[in-house]
Motif scaffolding. Sequence first.
Motif, PDB file in Angstrom:
ATOM      1  N   CYS A  49      40.501  78.255  -1.510  1.00  0.00           N
ATOM      2  CA  CYS A  49      41.465  77.802  -0.496  1.00  0.00           C
ATOM      3  C   CYS A  49      42.326  78.928   0.073  1.00  0.00           C
ATOM      4  O   CYS A  49      42.427  79.084   1.292  1.00  0.00           O
ATOM      5  N   VAL A 180      31.803  71.658   4.480  1.00  0.00           N
ATOM      6  CA  VAL A 180      33.075  72.328   4.748  1.00  0.00           C
ATOM      7  C   VAL A 180      32.963  73.840   4.555  1.00  0.00           C
ATOM      8  O   VAL A 180      33.359  74.618   5.428  1.00  0.00           O
ATOM      9  N   THR A 209      32.126  62.847   7.200  1.00  0.00           N
ATOM     10  CA  THR A 209      33.202  62.501   8.127  1.00  0.00           C
ATOM     11  C   THR A 209      32.660  61.595   9.228  1.00  0.00           C
ATOM     12  O   THR A 209      31.470  61.284   9.282  1.00  0.00           O
ATOM     13  N   PRO A 313      36.150  64.592  -5.944  1.00  0.00           N
ATOM     14  CA  PRO A 313      36.315  65.473  -4.784  1.00  0.00           C
ATOM     15  C   PRO A 313      36.772  66.868  -5.205  1.00  0.00           C
ATOM     16  O   PRO A 313      37.803  67.008  -5.880  1.00  0.00           O
ATOM     17  N   LEU A 315      38.665  69.292  -4.479  1.00  0.00           N
ATOM     18  CA  LEU A 315      39.790  69.668  -3.622  1.00  0.00           C
ATOM     19  C   LEU A 315      40.984  70.034  -4.495  1.00  0.00           C
ATOM     20  O   LEU A 315      41.340  69.268  -5.408  1.00  0.00           O
ATOM     21  N   HIS A 317      44.211  70.006  -3.986  1.00  0.00           N
ATOM     22  CA  HIS A 317      45.342  69.069  -4.013  1.00  0.00           C
ATOM     23  C   HIS A 317      45.010  67.820  -4.819  1.00  0.00           C
ATOM     24  O   HIS A 317      45.889  67.236  -5.452  1.00  0.00           O
ATOM     25  N   TRP A 318      43.732  67.416  -4.811  1.00  0.00           N
ATOM     26  CA  TRP A 318      43.347  66.261  -5.610  1.00  0.00           C
ATOM     27  C   TRP A 318      43.375  66.614  -7.093  1.00  0.00           C
ATOM     28  O   TRP A 318      43.839  65.829  -7.923  1.00  0.00           O
ATOM     29  N   GLN A 350      41.754  65.391   3.295  1.00  0.00           N
ATOM     30  CA  GLN A 350      41.071  66.672   3.377  1.00  0.00           C
ATOM     31  C   GLN A 350      41.198  67.223   4.789  1.00  0.00           C
ATOM     32  O   GLN A 350      41.118  66.486   5.768  1.00  0.00           O
TER      33      GLN A 350
END
Length: 471
Positions: A49, A180, A209, A313, A315, A317-318, A350
């Motif tokens: 990230c 992504v 998406t 996921p 990610l 933040h998750w 996301q």
Amino acid sequence: METVEYDVVVIGAGPAGENAAQYAVEGTGMTAALVERELLGGECSYWACIPSKALLRPVAVADVTSDLPGVSTAHVAPKALLERRDTWVSHYDDSGQVDWAKGAGLAVLRGDARLTGERTVRVSSADGDVVLRARQAVVIATGSAAHVPQEYADVLPWDSRDATGVVEVPERLVIVGGGVVACEAATWMAALGSSVTLVVRGRRLLGRTEPFAGEAVLAGLRERGVTVLLGTSVESVRREDPEATGTGRVHGGTVTLATTRGELEADEVLLAIGRSPRLDDLGLSSVDLTTDHVTGGRLPDWLHAVGDATGGPPLTHWGKHQGRVVGARIAARAAGEVAWEPDREAPVPQVVFTEPEVATVGMTEAQARDAGHEVVVTKVPTSSAAGTSLQRDHVAGDSQLVVDAHSRLLLGATFVGPEAGEMLHAATVAMTGGVPVHVLRHAVPSYPTASELWLRLLEELPPAFRTPPPA
């Protein structure tokens, strides 16, 4: 062999592990140990990230100046761009993260960790081995690794770490994948001067998406000179003189890929076809568990998993959210209490930092219908609000809300356009709080800001949705 006791032992010191340890012990008097075999801060801080966004933001700013009269057009300066990346990853020095952990009262241990029994972890390093016993809990926060199929292994392809840690910009780069990582890497590698070809097995980009999001990103990449081959599979790959030259350096000679659309040659190939939880070398069998138990959430009450290791996921933040939840559960359990948690599952937002940006949370329209919801969909051009149109002369993309026809609750939201990520949190808050659309209409956006797009979307719903649903 030395044995040391802590209340909590966390295997993996990325953001998810750090949050789990911090929330488990802060204000409690309990102790926690973070065990990390690489750098504290994990994939996000050094190879995912943070470096990717450090590379992408200047590219986006330069792009805006080319479509905003009144300013001189900016250009990407590759050397300065890579220096900015190096600053943001602290030159791959994690001493700042170590200082944070120690300041939070967390012990830091370096080495490879393996479960050897209930609440027992063995840590091996060059300095020797030590056994850790957890009085309360062990947390698995080992993250994930890029998936490299066997047919690619011998050519030593780049993975996401090479892309974010790029040192030598290949003149010709083939990226395999359409998700992504593939789309973001294509954006900054093209800006750095590489001739990029994207080979995508599916019929569209960003397949999870809304279709219009992938279409906008496809147009944006092609406009920037990226060749995108949809519906194309790689049948074989070979390389002249593969060599492990180091992260971000070209790994040998010319790469030749045989595809269903013909043969491609490149100076480097980047695999961006997914990630897998890092669980294989954790000693799970010592406690009669398998990787499926971890990813399926079937764990004994003393063992927890957070972040990419759960198979959910991938990610940051998750993972941090999971870390906070699990940490609070451990602290509450140790005190003989039950941690408070909301009665609905948290939605997962996301943002894809392409041009245009794509920001999503919740279900797509198709996913909502497949889940049995009767839905009403409202979609408008992202340029339809003055605040978004003022950001640049040509605003690409649409924005959409998916609403349950009966409860009038938001099921999903997608924003495509400049800085779309800044529009997303309002949708996440509305879904987390269960705020129906007839109430959201009375959250007044400032004029002329991009958030006024919310009013445009809500006003396009049927008039009946402006009042509560019939009882």
